[in-house]
Motif scaffolding. Structure first.
Motif, PDB file in Angstrom:
ATOM      1  N   GLY A 102       0.809  -1.214   0.000  1.00 10.79           N
ATOM      2  CA  GLY A 102       0.000   0.000   0.000  1.00 10.79           C
ATOM      3  C   GLY A 102       0.840   1.261   0.000  1.00 10.79           C
ATOM      4  O   GLY A 102       0.521   2.238  -0.684  1.00 10.79           O
ATOM      5  N   ARG A 105       2.368   1.655  -3.497  1.00  9.65           N
ATOM      6  CA  ARG A 105       1.346   2.100  -4.448  1.00  9.65           C
ATOM      7  C   ARG A 105       1.066   3.590  -4.270  1.00  9.65           C
ATOM      8  O   ARG A 105       0.905   4.335  -5.235  1.00  9.65           O
ATOM      9  N   SER A 106       1.006   4.035  -3.026  1.00 11.86           N
ATOM     10  CA  SER A 106       0.802   5.456  -2.757  1.00 11.86           C
ATOM     11  C   SER A 106       2.008   6.276  -3.197  1.00 11.86           C
ATOM     12  O   SER A 106       1.869   7.387  -3.714  1.00 11.86           O
ATOM     13  N   ARG A 130       1.359  12.724   2.573  1.00 11.89           N
ATOM     14  CA  ARG A 130       0.966  11.782   3.618  1.00 11.89           C
ATOM     15  C   ARG A 130       0.909  12.460   4.973  1.00 11.89           C
ATOM     16  O   ARG A 130       0.115  12.085   5.837  1.00 11.89           O
ATOM     17  N   GLN A 275      -6.403   0.099  -4.582  1.00 13.29           N
ATOM     18  CA  GLN A 275      -5.768   1.408  -4.520  1.00 13.29           C
ATOM     19  C   GLN A 275      -5.555   1.979  -5.916  1.00 13.29           C
ATOM     20  O   GLN A 275      -5.659   3.192  -6.118  1.00 13.29           O
ATOM     21  N   ASP A 279      -6.934   5.619  -7.152  1.00  8.36           N
ATOM     22  CA  ASP A 279      -6.074   6.644  -7.755  1.00  8.36           C
ATOM     23  C   ASP A 279      -6.614   7.105  -9.110  1.00  8.36           C
ATOM     24  O   ASP A 279      -6.726   8.308  -9.375  1.00  8.36           O
ATOM     25  N   ARG A 289      -7.706  12.553  -3.472  1.00  8.34           N
ATOM     26  CA  ARG A 289      -7.290  11.159  -3.370  1.00  8.34           C
ATOM     27  C   ARG A 289      -7.399  10.694  -1.920  1.00  8.34           C
ATOM     28  O   ARG A 289      -7.148  11.463  -0.992  1.00  8.34           O
ATOM     29  N   THR A 291      -6.874   6.851   0.650  1.00  4.26           N
ATOM     30  CA  THR A 291      -6.237   5.547   0.719  1.00  4.26           C
ATOM     31  C   THR A 291      -7.155   4.540   1.396  1.00  4.26           C
ATOM     32  O   THR A 291      -8.197   4.899   1.953  1.00  4.26           O
TER      33      THR A 291
END
Length: 357
Positions: A102, A105-106, A130, A275, A279, A289, A291
């Motif tokens: 995760g 991917r972020s 973040r 995810q 996105d 966006r 998560t």
């Protein structure tokens, strides 16, 4: 069960569509060389044109692909190698691997696909974003994962120097432990994802499960007649079993669809597709966006804002202590004191009503 399932395209030998993300894969022997190419496009016509060019001049096609492979390493290839995922990956992957996937991917959302083109500015952009979404301790953990990933890339000699070297974690926001925003239920439909993806998002939004707990969830853990699902000790972060309310019919129906899709695609591919769909959907619809973890925090925030006792929220979320629950979900309520615990059935019905869209 394989990690990636493919649907062959009739009339075009060697061309297939990958079910996990809709991209087209070309796999054939040209001029004695075994070629496997994943096209970035999701357009069938564009994929057919690329295959036609390969058949027209296979030597030039192979030479371009070899030069491109030597010149760069794709982010997705590097992250798969870092995670150790392959065609034989088991469905029930460890929770820490799910978290690492995760984070990567972020991270990919903030930079180029080519690892060699990554700069410290890209990593700093990820940390700033973040830092506005999750707590400081969470960002510190994610920065460690990012550093480990780029350190792995340096050890493989894919890149010469880590762009995460020297990047510091963000400072905490003054007057607040967190800067998380609640994801409204309507946004799950606004991103325009497939029914399988939307079902999983509804489950995470309506139950507050962690990604690793959802990955290990089985049909035998769901008890719709009792209005609850069981998180097993082997999959819970605290290693303690807990019950989570699921009396909302929409969440119960979404559980059936999500479990069927997870069993068909495999947990790793299914979680990555979630995810990725978020996105792409948010970017396409021009929405902020979010998560998978934001869906869990949305569940806890809604329960806390609706007045569910902190002891009950703590049990549902699987926190190790009430202090953790107060830190993340009740810091904005001045002068709040925990009320006495209420019977399970009563608190269960109340939370489900407050969580209903």
């Amino acid at each position: 069960m394989t990690l990636k399932a493919h649907d062959p395209i009739p009339g075009v030998p060697g061309l297939s569509r990958r079910q996990s993300d809709g991209r087209y894969v070309f796999h054939r022997t040209l001029e004695g060389v075994r070629v496997q190419v994943v096209f970035r496009t999701t357009s069938l016509e564009a994929a057919k044109r690329a295959v036609a060019l390969a058949e027209l001049d296979p030597e030039a096609f192979i030479r371009r692909r070899q030069e491109r492979a030597r010149a760069r390493v794709r982010f997705s290839v590097g992250s798969a190698a870092f995670l150790g995922w392959s065609e034989t990956t088991k469905q029930n992957v460890p929770a820490y691997r799910v978290r690492q996937a995760g984070v990567l991917r972020s991270l990919e959302f903030d930079g180029p696909e080519n690892l060699a083109a990554w700069k410290p500015a890209h990593v700093e952009a990820f940390v700033r974003r973040r830092g506005a979404e999750v707590s400081r301790s969470t960002v510190e953990g994610e920065v460690k994962i990012v550093r480990a990933f780029f350190g792995f890339a340096v050890s493989r000699k894919w890149i010469k120097e880590s762009p995460a070297k020297g990047v510091a974690s963000p400072k905490p926001l003054l007057g607040s432990t967190d800067a998380r925003a609640v994801v409204p239920f309507e946004r799950l439909a606004q991103i325009g994802a497939s029914p399988e993806v939307t079902a999983a998002l509804v489950v995470l939004w309506g139950t507050g499960l962690r990604a690793g707990e959802f990955a290990a969830l089985e049909a035998s853990d769901v008890h719709p007649a009792d209005g609850r699902l069981r998180v097993r000790p082997s999959t819970a972060k605290s290693r303690k079993a807990r019950d989570v309310p699921v009396s909302d019919p929409a969440v119960v129906e979404a559980l059936k669809v999500a479990l069927e899709a997870k069993g068909r695609l495999g947990a790793p591919a299914y979680l990555r597709s979630l995810q990725r769909a978020i996105d792409l959907g948010c970017k396409r619809a021009g929405l902020p966006r979010f998560t998978l973890k934001a869906l869990r925090h949305s569940f806890g925030s809604r329960c806390a804002d609706a007045g569910v006792p902190v002891t009950v929220v703590k049990e549902w979320m699987g926190h190790s202590s009430v202090l953790v629950t107060e830190k993340y979900y009740l810091h904005a309520i001045r002068g709040w004191t925990p009320p006495p615990a209420v019977p399970h059935n009563q608190s269960h019905d109340f939370a489900c009503r407050s969580a209903a869209p």
